[in-house]
Design an enzyme around this catalytic site. Sequence first.
Site, PDB file in Angstrom:
ATOM      1  N   GLY A  55     -35.847 -19.430 -46.736  1.00 38.39           N
ATOM      2  CA  GLY A  55     -36.837 -20.435 -46.354  1.00 38.39           C
ATOM      3  C   GLY A  55     -37.169 -21.379 -47.489  1.00 38.39           C
ATOM      4  N   SER A  56     -37.097 -22.676 -47.239  1.00 39.65           N
ATOM      5  CA  SER A  56     -37.240 -23.604 -48.349  1.00 39.65           C
ATOM      6  C   SER A  56     -37.217 -25.045 -47.859  1.00 39.65           C
ATOM      7  CB  SER A  56     -36.105 -23.368 -49.352  1.00 39.65           C
ATOM      8  OG  SER A  56     -34.882 -23.165 -48.669  1.00 39.65           O
ATOM      9  N   ARG A  57     -36.942 -25.972 -48.791  1.00 37.95           N
ATOM     10  CA  ARG A  57     -36.981 -27.393 -48.463  1.00 37.95           C
ATOM     11  C   ARG A  57     -36.055 -28.163 -49.403  1.00 37.95           C
ATOM     12  NH1 ARG A  57     -42.691 -30.632 -49.149  1.00 37.95           N
ATOM     13  NH2 ARG A  57     -41.857 -32.624 -49.901  1.00 37.95           N
ATOM     14  N   MET A  76     -36.433 -25.972 -44.151  1.00 39.33           N
ATOM     15  CA  MET A  76     -35.562 -24.926 -43.620  1.00 39.33           C
ATOM     16  C   MET A  76     -36.368 -23.658 -43.379  1.00 39.33           C
ATOM     17  SD  MET A  76     -32.230 -25.329 -46.105  1.00 39.33           S
ATOM     18  CE  MET A  76     -33.190 -25.446 -47.622  1.00 39.33           C
TER      19      MET A  76
END
Length: 218
Positions: free
Chosen positions: A181-183, A93
């Site tokens: 922001g990440s995963r 993301m």
Amino acid sequence: MQKATHSITPEGFPVIGLTALAALVFAIIDCWFMAVVFLLLCWFSVHFFRDPERVVPSAPGAGVSPADGRIIKVQPMPDPFTGEPRMCVCIFMNVFNVHVNRFPVSGTVQSIAYHPGKYFNASWDKASTDNERCAYDIVDADGLRWSMVQIAGLIARRIVCRVEEGDTLRRGERCGMIRFGSRVDVYLPEEYEPKVTVGETVFAGQTVLAAKKEQPAE
């Protein structure tokens, strides 16, 4: 268990309120440059913390994407709870995606494991094992085990978990978020196969991520 009912996720209200207040204060004292800066930050916060409704697929036995973003991996990886290799789908993301996470399947949270860690770029391989993360062990209605892992990234510094061990959620139901922001990684049961490919864009609670394997004809 907390459920979002607004078009803005609850975690966003303090940030939006503070940036809007700062913009107003600077406007009152005629410091227009800073007023515009905070107004833009307020707009970005509204955009980032948006929480749109999603149409969850009705297909039985389908697993949906837990996050908005882009597929960066579809490959076997060690399960965070058992260490055994399982097919894993990784969703990255960026800061412009919706960051509310949703349950991939209807099921019960057996355990939650939080791991403090570092903040490498979430698209790197070592992010799965070295970054701050929160893993969920989920058992679906068929008794099959799924694992979902929220992973903090280079900018993301806070994982939000809205569920507790023992909670039962529906497929596509909101379960948390990661800021800025990440995963999210999803580990599939052996009986399932991925229905997405690397580079594909997916939407939380809406895109079919995996489906049961077809049984060979006798």
